[in-house]
Design an enzyme around this catalytic site. Structure first.
Site, PDB file in Angstrom:
ATOM      1  N   LYS A   1      38.349  59.923  45.096  1.00 12.95           N
ATOM      2  CA  LYS A   1      37.611  60.016  43.878  1.00 12.95           C
ATOM      3  C   LYS A   1      37.506  61.630  43.314  1.00 12.95           C
ATOM      4  CE  LYS A   1      32.776  59.759  41.894  1.00 12.95           C
ATOM      5  NZ  LYS A   1      32.688  58.762  40.619  1.00 12.95           N
TER       6      LYS A   1
ATOM      7  N   ASN B   1      30.417  52.117  33.981  1.00 16.77           N
ATOM      8  CA  ASN B   1      29.811  53.054  34.771  1.00 16.77           C
ATOM      9  C   ASN B   1      29.270  54.377  33.910  1.00 16.77           C
ATOM     10  OD1 ASN B   1      31.257  55.385  35.894  1.00 16.77           O
ATOM     11  ND2 ASN B   1      32.855  53.876  35.602  1.00 16.77           N
TER      12      ASN B   1
ATOM     13  N   CYS C   1      38.547  59.628  31.995  1.00 12.68           N
ATOM     14  CA  CYS C   1      37.300  59.301  32.042  1.00 12.68           C
ATOM     15  C   CYS C   1      36.675  59.551  30.843  1.00 12.68           C
ATOM     16  CB  CYS C   1      36.602  60.191  33.234  1.00 12.68           C
ATOM     17  SG  CYS C   1      34.709  60.026  33.175  1.00 12.68           S
TER      18      CYS C   1
ATOM     19  N   LYS D   1      47.075  59.766  35.036  1.00  7.48           N
ATOM     20  CA  LYS D   1      46.246  58.701  34.839  1.00  7.48           C
ATOM     21  C   LYS D   1      45.898  58.612  33.343  1.00  7.48           C
ATOM     22  CE  LYS D   1      42.469  55.973  36.727  1.00  7.48           C
ATOM     23  NZ  LYS D   1      41.478  55.684  37.780  1.00  7.48           N
TER      24      LYS D   1
ATOM     25  N   CYS E   1      35.311  14.549  27.220  1.00  6.28           N
ATOM     26  CA  CYS E   1      34.259  15.459  26.832  1.00  6.28           C
ATOM     27  C   CYS E   1      34.122  15.773  25.439  1.00  6.28           C
ATOM     28  CB  CYS E   1      34.294  16.651  27.949  1.00  6.28           C
ATOM     29  SG  CYS E   1      35.871  17.535  27.433  1.00  6.28           S
TER      30      CYS E   1
ATOM     31  N   CYS F   1      39.806  21.461  17.706  1.00  6.36           N
ATOM     32  CA  CYS F   1      40.906  21.328  16.929  1.00  6.36           C
ATOM     33  C   CYS F   1      40.490  21.029  15.577  1.00  6.36           C
ATOM     34  CB  CYS F   1      41.745  20.227  17.408  1.00  6.36           C
ATOM     35  SG  CYS F   1      43.631  19.962  16.769  1.00  6.36           S
TER      36      CYS F   1
ATOM     37  N   CYS G   1      43.827  23.013  22.557  1.00  2.60           N
ATOM     38  CA  CYS G   1      43.127  22.008  23.181  1.00  2.60           C
ATOM     39  C   CYS G   1      43.413  22.037  24.808  1.00  2.60           C
ATOM     40  CB  CYS G   1      43.761  20.820  22.872  1.00  2.60           C
ATOM     41  SG  CYS G   1      45.592  20.596  22.814  1.00  2.60           S
TER      42      CYS G   1
END
Lengths: 466, 437
Positions: free
Chosen positions: B35, B65, B127, B165, B338, B345, B383
């Site tokens: 970290k 976070n 960050c 990063k 269902c 569609c 679909c």
């Protein structure tokens, strides 16, 4: 009521399990479960509302289509209704637990604060028309509620000292407790506009003629209060009970220990009442309980689920036995003699019994003379079929009938509730002479406070008249 | 740089302390990025710190976070780091760093970590909350010039490999990637978290997570961000200016399949955080076993056998074949009726599915039968995507006509205006920090 004996046989969902179960619903288009529900509750919509935390909305969806949605969630034979149609049942053999979800939504709603429960629906302003509803069971209560919403002044006549009908007197406590029933009834009557006349029986305290003249329409929701007789020797001796009366005793007694329970009991019949009394007797401590049905097991009207429940409770189900006579001794019933009806027809056998319960069906309790003018058919009141010109109307214009006392339904609470709802619409249509398509129910009074029309109201009507 | 497997823990709460990292290594993780360390005195964190987006009963579909970098003193972190590295020499152990955007700060911290035995450093230029308001993290990561500058400083002052990063909170991820490369970066890690408000507590009328009834924007991660990261990884891996640069893929990786997808798009390894925070370190067994079994099934012996293998198939939209055609096919034997395909569609796409009630059978219920109108179907997949039982397949049609990209399509305006419009809007190549000309 001894809750430990008659506790829920299927535990309710909690908010976590309800959410998980709700997430199983696919929210089908043209959902088959809605077709399978006699009251056409928009099941996918209420389940979706459980998913997203709108429990009041879920209750609205349920109660707008079925004002006894809380009771029906417990007593409906879901395995042959909505559950059997669920696409998950088709696809994976395990339906969404619609009944438990409906119970969760309605329980949460009724447990809410009064300000949340009491204004779910609003009545239309009174337009001056009056309707007499005779019978305070599911059909009568459902019609009264819907009529009140439509702006009618309703007078509800009930022969007994409490309304609820079979909900109050006839449902086995293992399915639904008295408190739940009472809460639901209080809520239904709480809509207002319903004048309750208790201890007021048709034929003795009030006549059909006077109702016909005093009111713009009459709805007979008499139920089936009488019990069919076996018509065999020994039927009238002590120890022979009518099953529905005994269930009523279990429900109404304050001291359950005082109820007479024999060591061995024989239940005669093949429907839900036979199952209910048998399970209750096991709960009450009977050592052996045998249900005897005259036909084969497939012919029993009790569902497979009910039969399994009974067997799990230790009840023996014996088929193809027709009762011939009830044998007694000095202390009462001793045994029942049966004749086989299957390939061994004619063969006889005896079952030892201290108690015999008759559960072979119910009949109209009201004196046939009172009802003769309106026409009976097969011991029930004949009415116009739903979907025809005069749905639920008897031979006498302005007199309607529905629920168990007519021969159209499956004698389920849920069908009685639907009848009540449809009768309300039929009365409304006949009095205002409007075509089904353009009946103006007044959006405001069929809607909640935010003015959203609940589609189910109209859906119910279009089925009856469409 | 080597590690026993391609799964590293990303720089985040699970790698804040020796105890966490050692638990992870015991469970089998291939590496970890410690970290982020900063300058002393350490930052102070708030309570509470995390929020989550649930979806349909699934927890941590998205995760957010508002925690800052490590809140422990630098020497404590470094002492623990050294011990872990000494005890686990075969694992990749990287130090993540974030200090103010000045040469002295970077020089100074790099000196302090030189003897930790770290396999590399990762510059946290991503960050998006808390630290960015102090001029660090995403605040510098969003400016390619700063990215290049900081990378160059680090390359000057350390012999260790430098990972940069990247923040996804930027319009074109290729620009900071190119800048990092120019600055001398050895590898790229992406993505850092996405700037977000995860939700609003409607009772408190406060963003979540709340700190005494107030909330702030935070960093969004978890399964929901994977598609964003996959695209950014592919963008960089395909960019002629950064092609071939080692990439450590990050963003919503929860299982071996997610990881394989990142690798197929050009990542050499992956970093994971949310899935571990959700289920614990044990998932490493599932990750390695899943990837290994899949590789065996496919006949891949080494990661290199499939790393970047999907890249040639990632093309510009205007290179797609406009003559390619599929139509939906519903397997009626599997259909559960269902109706989700139909309503999707009919309501929202191309009205290409018909519905009829089946003839009344023995049952009271009359199911609806859904069938594809093949002539209407545009092959959009909707679909098939909504079908809960996956009974719809998209069947390729033989059109008999050849490949036709947009660039050659008669409706392309270039034929009308006499030029290829798509070529005119190509990105201007990144030129480097202005200060350095």
């Amino acid at each position: 009521m001894q809750d430990s004996i008659f506790c829920d046989f299927k535990p309710p969902l909690n908010s976590q399990t309800a959410k998980i179960e709700a997430s199983r619903c696919h929210y089908c288009y043209d959902a088959p479960c809605i077709q399978a529900c006699p009251t056409e509750i928009d099941i996918p919509s209420f389940i979706r509302k459980i998913s997203n935390g709108n429990l009041r909305g879920a209750a609205q969806d349920i109660l707008s289509a079925n004002v006894m949605g809380g009771t029906c969630a417990r007593v409906c034979p879901v395995e042959v209704l909505c559950h059997s149609a669920c696409v998950r049942e088709v696809g994976e053999g395990k339906s969404v637990e619609i009944g438990l979800l409906q119970r969760f939504a309605t329980d949460q709603f009724f447990e809410g604060p009064p300000e949340s429960t009491q204004n779910l629906f609003e009545r239309a302003p009174l337009h001056g028309k009056k309707v007499a509803v005779v019978g305070g069971g599911p059909a009568g209560l459902s019609a009264s509620h819907r009529l009140a919403l439509l702006g009618y002044a309703v007078t509800l006549f009930e022969a007994r000292s409490k309304v609820g009908g079979l909900n109050e007197y006839g449902l086995a406590p293992y399915k639904v407790t008295s408190e739940g029933v009472q809460q639901e009834i209080d809520w239904i009557l709480g809509v207002g506009g319903i004048d309750l006349k208790l201890n007021c029986a048709l034929g003795t305290d009030v006549s059909l003629d006077s109702l016909r003249t005093e009111f713009d329409a009459v709805f007979l929701a008499l139920g089936l209060g009488g019990v069919k007789k076996l018509g065999i020797p020994g039927e009238d001796q002590p120890g022979v009970f009518e099953a529905s009366r005994f269930i009523e005793k279990i429900r109404q007694t304050t001291r359950i220990a005082d109820l007479p329970v024999g060591r061995s009991a024989v239940v005669i019949g093949g429907g839900s009442t036979a199952i209910d009394i048998a399970i209750e007797l096991k709960c009450l401590g009977a050592e052996s309980v045998t249900i005897v049905y005259r036909g084969s097991e497939e012919k029993m009207s009790a569902t497979l689920h009910e039969r399994e429940l009974a067997r799990t409770a230790g009840v023996v189900i014996c088929t193809s036995g027709r009762p011939v006579r009830i044998l007694g001794n000095a202390s009462g019933v001793a045994a029942v003699e049966f004749e086989r009806t299957d390939r061994n027809a004619g063969e006889r056998f005896e079952l030892v019994a201290n108690q015999v319960f008759k559960a072979i069906g119910q009949t109209l309790a009201v004196d046939a003379e009172v009802l003769r003018s309106i026409g009976l058919k097969g011991g029930r009141i004949s009415v116009g079929n739903p979907g025809e010109i005069k749905p639920f109307e008897t031979a006498i214009p302005g007199i309607f009938a529905g629920g168990d006392c007519i021969g159209l339904g499956e004698d389920l609470t849920v069908t009685a509730v639907q009848h009540g709802k449809l009768v309300a619409y039929a009365i409304h249509q006949s009095l205002f002479k409007e075509k089904s398509g353009d009946i103006n129910y007044g959006r405001s009074h069929l809607s909640n406070r935010r003015g959203e029309i609940t589609q189910s109201f109209l859906a119910g009507f279009s089925t009856a008249n469409g | 740089m080597k590690s026993p497997n391609p799964f590293w823990l990303a720089s985040a709460p699970p790698t804040d302390k020796q105890i966490n990292v050692e638990r992870a290594f015991r469970a089998g993780w291939g590496g970890a990025v410690w970290k982020t360390l900063g300058e002393d005195p350490p930052v102070v964190n708030v309570c509470s710190r995390y929020g989550a987006a649930e979806w349909n009963g699934q927890k941590l579909m998205g995760f957010n976070n508002i925690e800052l970098i490590t809140d422990r003193p630098l020497d404590v972190n470094l002492a623990e780091f050294k011990e872990v590295k000494r005890a686990w020499p075969d694992r990749a152990l990287i130090l993540s760093l974030m200090v103010p955007c000045q040469e002295e700060s970077w020089k100074s911290i790099l000196k302090k970590i030189e003897d930790t035995g770290a396999d590399g450093i990762e510059l946290n230029l991503g960050c998006p909350h808390g630290m960015s308001e102090r001029g660090m993290g995403a605040a510098v990561g969003q400016v390619p010039e700063y990215v290049e500058q900081i990378t160059r400083w680090c390359k000057n002052y350390t012999r260790m490999p430098v990972f940069v990063k990247l923040t996804p909170n930027i319009t074109d991820i290729r620009l900071p990637a190119r800048a990092a490369k120019k600055g001398g970066a050895d590898a790229l890690s992406l993505i850092n978290t996405i700037n977000s408000i995860i939700g609003v507590d409607l009772d408190r009328m406060s963003p979540t997570p709340h700190v005494g009834g107030k909330g702030t924007h935070g960093g969004y991660c978890g399964p929901a961000v994977k598609p964003i990261s996959l695209n950014m990884v592919a963008e960089i891996a395909r960019d002629p200016e950064t092609r071939g640069m080692p990439i450590s893929g990050i963003g919503g990786i929860s299982d071996w399949r997610d990881a394989a997808e990142f690798l197929a798009l050009g990542s050499q390894g992956v970093q994971i955080c949310t899935a571990a925070m959700h289920y614990g370190f044990k998932i490493i067994g599932d990750l390695t076993n899943g990837l290994s079994n899949w590789m065996d099934t496919q006949g891949y012996r080494h990661l290199e056998d499939f790393v970047g293998k999907a890249l040639p198939n990632v093309v510009h939209w205007h290179d797609l074949d406009l003559n390619f055609k599929t139509v939906a096919k519903i397997d009626q034997t599997q259909c559960i009726h269902c109706g989700l395909c139909y309503v999707a569609c009919e309501d929202t796409s191309h009205q290409s599915i018909s519905v009829r009630r089946e003839e009344s059978g023995s049952s009271k219920i009359r199911r609806s039968i859904y069938e594809v109108k093949e002539s209407e179907c545009v092959g959009c997949n909707l679909c098939a995507l909504v079908c809960p039982v996956e009974c719809i397949s998209m069947v390729q049609q033989e059109t008999g006509i050849g490949y036709l990209p947009w660039s050659r399509h008669p409706q392309n305006p270039k034929f009308k205006y006499g030029g290829n419009l798509t070529e005119k809007v190509k990105d201007a190549p990144y030129k480097g920090p202005k200060s350095q000309g």
